[in-house]
Design a protein around this motif. Structure first.
Motif, PDB file in Angstrom:
ATOM      1  N   TYR A 180       0.841  -1.207   0.000  1.00 30.78           N
ATOM      2  CA  TYR A 180       0.000   0.000   0.000  1.00 30.78           C
ATOM      3  C   TYR A 180       0.874   1.254   0.000  1.00 30.78           C
ATOM      4  N   ASN A 183       2.847   1.847  -3.347  1.00 33.35           N
ATOM      5  CA  ASN A 183       2.087   1.842  -4.611  1.00 33.35           C
ATOM      6  C   ASN A 183       2.343   0.594  -5.446  1.00 33.35           C
ATOM      7  N   LEU A 186      -2.342  -3.433  -5.569  1.00 38.54           N
ATOM      8  CA  LEU A 186      -3.343  -3.297  -4.506  1.00 38.54           C
ATOM      9  C   LEU A 186      -4.215  -4.545  -4.378  1.00 38.54           C
ATOM     10  N   ILE A 213      -6.493   0.401   2.094  1.00 40.48           N
ATOM     11  CA  ILE A 213      -6.274  -0.309   0.827  1.00 40.48           C
ATOM     12  C   ILE A 213      -7.541  -0.297  -0.019  1.00 40.48           C
ATOM     13  N   LYS A 216      -8.059   3.213  -1.499  1.00 40.66           N
ATOM     14  CA  LYS A 216      -7.090   3.469  -2.565  1.00 40.66           C
ATOM     15  C   LYS A 216      -7.423   2.658  -3.813  1.00 40.66           C
ATOM     16  N   SER A 217      -8.097   1.533  -3.610  1.00 37.88           N
ATOM     17  CA  SER A 217      -8.496   0.676  -4.733  1.00 37.88           C
ATOM     18  C   SER A 217      -9.789   1.146  -5.396  1.00 37.88           C
TER      19      SER A 217
END
Length: 255
Positions: A180, A183, A186, A213, A216-217
């Protein structure tokens, strides 16, 4: 009797290794230091008593130059507008009296910065320390000299993760947070954090990282649900830190 200039050893974790620096700390005591006590253009031990030493347990870069693991003497040549910083293979000596240029590993030319506040006692410190970058700062009187330290650990960490995942105790949580933070994949991070969550259903910190996570996904709904679950767990065990962290995450996620 105590030494007039006390000795200090700094140990700084950096990348996957450590940096150990030992030096003695003279004070100004009303004297003119650079251009006076320490003349411009002359090699200085960068402290007092024995020469300052820096020991690297792993290879790093200093001002863009690769420095192998090992122990080195840290010498400097002060100048009014430019300093020379030297790493010498001759690390064990008193002062700079037996310094030999032939023993130099590398030299750096560095511009000094004038400080508004006087630093009475010579100070070396690690500043702005991150996983793969930091600064080594020398400060005395009204002068600051700084070196940029960097290290490339990604290939080593990725190899370590790959190898560890072959073992019985798989570092699911640590691997997920590394993926995470840096980068990486993911999907793989989510797979691993789910495995960590399955092994410990009562850990609010795992819930928080899973929510990060997910967000961010692109799974905002799932991230909010996970964080709310984590907040409930943190509240039940009265963990104020993770109550605060979950609330902060939820406030940001719901915008």
């Amino acid at each position: 009797m105590p030494q007039p200039s006390s000795t200090q050893t700094l140990i700084q974790d950096f990348g996957l290794g450590k940096i150990t620096l030992t030096y003695s700390r003279p004070s100004v005591r009303g004297r003119v230091i650079f251009g006076g006590l320490e003349p411009y253009g002359k090699v200085w031990r960068t402290g007092a008593n024995s020469a300052t030493t820096i020991k690297l347990s792993d290879e790093i870069e200093i001002n863009g130059k690769a420095i192998p693991a090992g122990e080195y003497g840290l010498f400097t040549i002060p100048g009014k507008t430019e300093w020379t910083v030297i790493l010498s293979k001759g690390s064990q000596q008193w002062g700079a009296y037996t310094y030999k240029e032939a023993d130099d590993l590398v030299r750096f030319n560095v511009k000094p910065v004038t400080l508004k506040e006087k630093v009475e006692t010579f100070t070396i410190q690690f500043a702005n320390v991150y996983q793969t970058s930091a600064q080594l700062q020398l400060m005395w009187e009204n002068t600051l000299v700084s070196l940029d330290l960097t290290t490339d650990i990604d290939s080593k960490v990725m190899a370590n993760i790959e190898e560890a995942m072959k073992g019985e105790k798989k570092p699911y949580f640590q691997a997920a947070t590394y993926y995470y933070t840096n980068n990486k994949d993911l999907g793989k991070a989510l797979e691993w954090v789910n495995a960590a969550e399955a092994a410990d259903q009562k850990a609010p910190w795992i819930k928080l990282w899973k929510a990060r996570i997910q967000l961010k996904s692109g799974d905002k709904k799932g991230a909010i649900a996970t964080a709310e679950s984590g907040l409930k767990l943190a509240t039940e065990i009265k963990n104020e830190e993770y109550i605060r962290l979950h609330n902060a995450f939820l406030a940001e996620a719901k915008k």
